[in-house]
Design an enzyme around this catalytic site. Structure first.
Site, PDB file in Angstrom:
ATOM      1  N   TYR A 114      11.271   8.603   1.788  1.00 53.77           N
ATOM      2  CA  TYR A 114      11.093   7.900   0.382  1.00 53.77           C
ATOM      3  C   TYR A 114      11.418   7.867  -1.242  1.00 53.77           C
ATOM      4  O   TYR A 114      12.096   7.533  -1.831  1.00 53.77           O
ATOM      5  CB  TYR A 114       9.275   7.151   0.661  1.00 53.77           C
ATOM      6  CG  TYR A 114       9.388   6.473   1.400  1.00 53.77           C
ATOM      7  CD1 TYR A 114       8.964   5.483   2.032  1.00 53.77           C
ATOM      8  CD2 TYR A 114       7.910   7.395   2.065  1.00 53.77           C
ATOM      9  CE1 TYR A 114       8.299   5.006   2.927  1.00 53.77           C
ATOM     10  CE2 TYR A 114       7.119   6.968   3.170  1.00 53.77           C
ATOM     11  CZ  TYR A 114       7.554   5.667   3.478  1.00 53.77           C
ATOM     12  OH  TYR A 114       6.811   5.367   4.485  1.00 53.77           O
ATOM     13  N   ALA A 156       3.420  -0.898   4.937  1.00 51.37           N
ATOM     14  CA  ALA A 156       2.868  -1.266   5.826  1.00 51.37           C
ATOM     15  C   ALA A 156       2.126  -2.349   6.247  1.00 51.37           C
ATOM     16  O   ALA A 156       1.809  -2.275   7.643  1.00 51.37           O
ATOM     17  CB  ALA A 156       1.201   0.095   6.479  1.00 51.37           C
ATOM     18  N   GLU A 209      12.317  -9.133   1.767  1.00 52.39           N
ATOM     19  CA  GLU A 209      12.070  -8.458   2.159  1.00 52.39           C
ATOM     20  C   GLU A 209      12.840  -7.334   2.060  1.00 52.39           C
ATOM     21  O   GLU A 209      13.725  -6.891   2.532  1.00 52.39           O
ATOM     22  CB  GLU A 209      12.123  -8.978   3.560  1.00 52.39           C
ATOM     23  CG  GLU A 209      10.663  -7.686   4.066  1.00 52.39           C
ATOM     24  CD  GLU A 209      10.007  -7.530   5.433  1.00 52.39           C
ATOM     25  OE1 GLU A 209       9.834  -6.424   5.842  1.00 52.39           O
ATOM     26  OE2 GLU A 209      10.657  -8.720   6.347  1.00 52.39           O
ATOM     27  N   ARG A 260       4.833  11.196  -1.963  1.00 50.58           N
ATOM     28  CA  ARG A 260       4.502  11.044  -1.046  1.00 50.58           C
ATOM     29  C   ARG A 260       5.839  11.466   0.358  1.00 50.58           C
ATOM     30  O   ARG A 260       6.592   9.950   0.112  1.00 50.58           O
ATOM     31  CB  ARG A 260       3.567   9.600  -0.746  1.00 50.58           C
ATOM     32  CG  ARG A 260       3.584   9.197   0.812  1.00 50.58           C
ATOM     33  CD  ARG A 260       2.170   7.999   0.969  1.00 50.58           C
ATOM     34  NE  ARG A 260       2.582   7.312   2.606  1.00 50.58           N
ATOM     35  CZ  ARG A 260       3.292   6.628   2.686  1.00 50.58           C
ATOM     36  NH1 ARG A 260       4.045   5.678   1.966  1.00 50.58           N
ATOM     37  NH2 ARG A 260       3.107   6.172   3.741  1.00 50.58           N
ATOM     38  N   PRO A 263       0.694  -1.438  -0.216  1.00 51.93           N
ATOM     39  CA  PRO A 263      -0.424  -0.358  -0.252  1.00 51.93           C
ATOM     40  C   PRO A 263       1.148   0.555   0.023  1.00 51.93           C
ATOM     41  O   PRO A 263       2.093   1.245   0.403  1.00 51.93           O
ATOM     42  CB  PRO A 263      -1.042   0.059   1.415  1.00 51.93           C
ATOM     43  CG  PRO A 263      -0.151  -1.161   2.367  1.00 51.93           C
ATOM     44  CD  PRO A 263       0.380  -2.031   1.392  1.00 51.93           C
ATOM     45  N   ASN A 264       0.720   2.232  -0.808  1.00 53.94           N
ATOM     46  CA  ASN A 264       0.736   3.677  -0.747  1.00 53.94           C
ATOM     47  C   ASN A 264       2.018   3.656  -1.782  1.00 53.94           C
ATOM     48  O   ASN A 264       2.740   4.317  -2.095  1.00 53.94           O
ATOM     49  CB  ASN A 264       1.151   4.276   0.782  1.00 53.94           C
ATOM     50  CG  ASN A 264      -0.277   4.498   1.022  1.00 53.94           C
ATOM     51  OD1 ASN A 264      -0.781   4.644   0.790  1.00 53.94           O
ATOM     52  ND2 ASN A 264      -0.613   4.068   2.772  1.00 53.94           N
ATOM     53  N   HIS A 318      12.524  -2.685   2.267  1.00 49.32           N
ATOM     54  CA  HIS A 318      12.225  -1.197   2.505  1.00 49.32           C
ATOM     55  C   HIS A 318      12.794  -0.378   2.415  1.00 49.32           C
ATOM     56  O   HIS A 318      14.150  -0.460   2.388  1.00 49.32           O
ATOM     57  CB  HIS A 318      11.830  -1.404   4.052  1.00 49.32           C
ATOM     58  CG  HIS A 318      10.705  -2.686   4.987  1.00 49.32           C
ATOM     59  ND1 HIS A 318       9.896  -2.395   5.024  1.00 49.32           N
ATOM     60  CD2 HIS A 318      11.249  -3.690   5.156  1.00 49.32           C
ATOM     61  CE1 HIS A 318       8.571  -3.966   5.487  1.00 49.32           C
ATOM     62  NE2 HIS A 318       9.975  -3.907   5.501  1.00 49.32           N
ATOM     63  N   ASN A 368       7.618  -5.536  -0.524  1.00 49.43           N
ATOM     64  CA  ASN A 368       8.230  -4.035   0.193  1.00 49.43           C
ATOM     65  C   ASN A 368       6.584  -4.419   0.386  1.00 49.43           C
ATOM     66  O   ASN A 368       6.092  -3.752  -0.751  1.00 49.43           O
ATOM     67  CB  ASN A 368       8.194  -3.484  -0.592  1.00 49.43           C
ATOM     68  CG  ASN A 368       8.089  -2.125   0.606  1.00 49.43           C
ATOM     69  OD1 ASN A 368       7.933  -1.825   1.733  1.00 49.43           O
ATOM     70  ND2 ASN A 368       9.019  -0.857  -0.084  1.00 49.43           N
ATOM     71  N   ARG A 425      12.287   4.014  12.874  1.00 46.42           N
ATOM     72  CA  ARG A 425      10.809   4.981  12.591  1.00 46.42           C
ATOM     73  C   ARG A 425      10.484   4.087  13.682  1.00 46.42           C
ATOM     74  O   ARG A 425      11.079   4.443  14.870  1.00 46.42           O
ATOM     75  CB  ARG A 425      10.669   4.289  11.282  1.00 46.42           C
ATOM     76  CG  ARG A 425      11.212   4.583   9.857  1.00 46.42           C
ATOM     77  CD  ARG A 425      10.637   4.999   8.527  1.00 46.42           C
ATOM     78  NE  ARG A 425       9.391   5.870   9.002  1.00 46.42           N
ATOM     79  CZ  ARG A 425       8.302   5.241   8.005  1.00 46.42           C
ATOM     80  NH1 ARG A 425       8.610   4.939   6.903  1.00 46.42           N
ATOM     81  NH2 ARG A 425       8.007   6.600   8.036  1.00 46.42           N
TER      82      ARG A 425
END
Length: 147
Positions: free
Chosen positions: A24, A78, A99, A19, A11-12, A101, A75, A108
């Protein structure tokens, strides 16, 4: 036959470049997908790139990959921190899972520092920006070749 690696984005990530670029970066999802395709081709792989904001669609693609792919680079965004369902789908795969990120999730918010997916992943790459996808594909290629 060229091995296929599914590159799945959660998502996103369709908003990359728009964003929170301070977290990012400025590169878009299209830029990431082009990086993945060119990296995969250089490594003798084919990258099947997909993005969804819907958890069930990611799960469907993971299940599809069981029949068609040699590895997954994911990735989960969330969903890393919330989705046991994605973890369960990945646990049903008998090939490498890497995985990725873009940001360093360990620097974070506390809730972002745990990933369900990490318990299944063969490797986790975090905090390398979009270059993490290139690193993930390179490692996936090595694992696929090692059999």
């Amino acid at each position: 036959m060229t091995p296929v690696v599914y590159v799945l984005n959660g998502p996103n990530l369709n908003l990359l470049g728009k964003r929170q670029p301070e977290i990012y970066g400025a590169q878009t999802l299209g830029d990431v997908e082009e990086l993945c395709r060119s990296t995969a081709a250089r490594l003798g792989l084919t990258a099947e790139c997909r993005q969804s904001n819907a958890e069930h669609e990611l799960i469907d693609w993971i299940q599809e990959a069981r029949e068609k792919a040699a590895a997954i680079v994911i990735n989960p965004a969330a969903y890393s921190h919330t989705s046991v369902a994605i973890l369960d789908a990945l646990n049903a795969c008998d090939f490498p899972v890497i995985e990725v990120h873009i940001s360093n999730i360990h620097k974070r918010e506390e809730f972002r520092q745990h990933s369900y997916v990490s318990s299944r992943a063969n490797a986790v790459i975090a905090g390398c920006g979009v270059q993490g996808y290139e690193l993930a594909l390179t490692h996936a290629a090595a694992l696929v070749r090692a059999g």
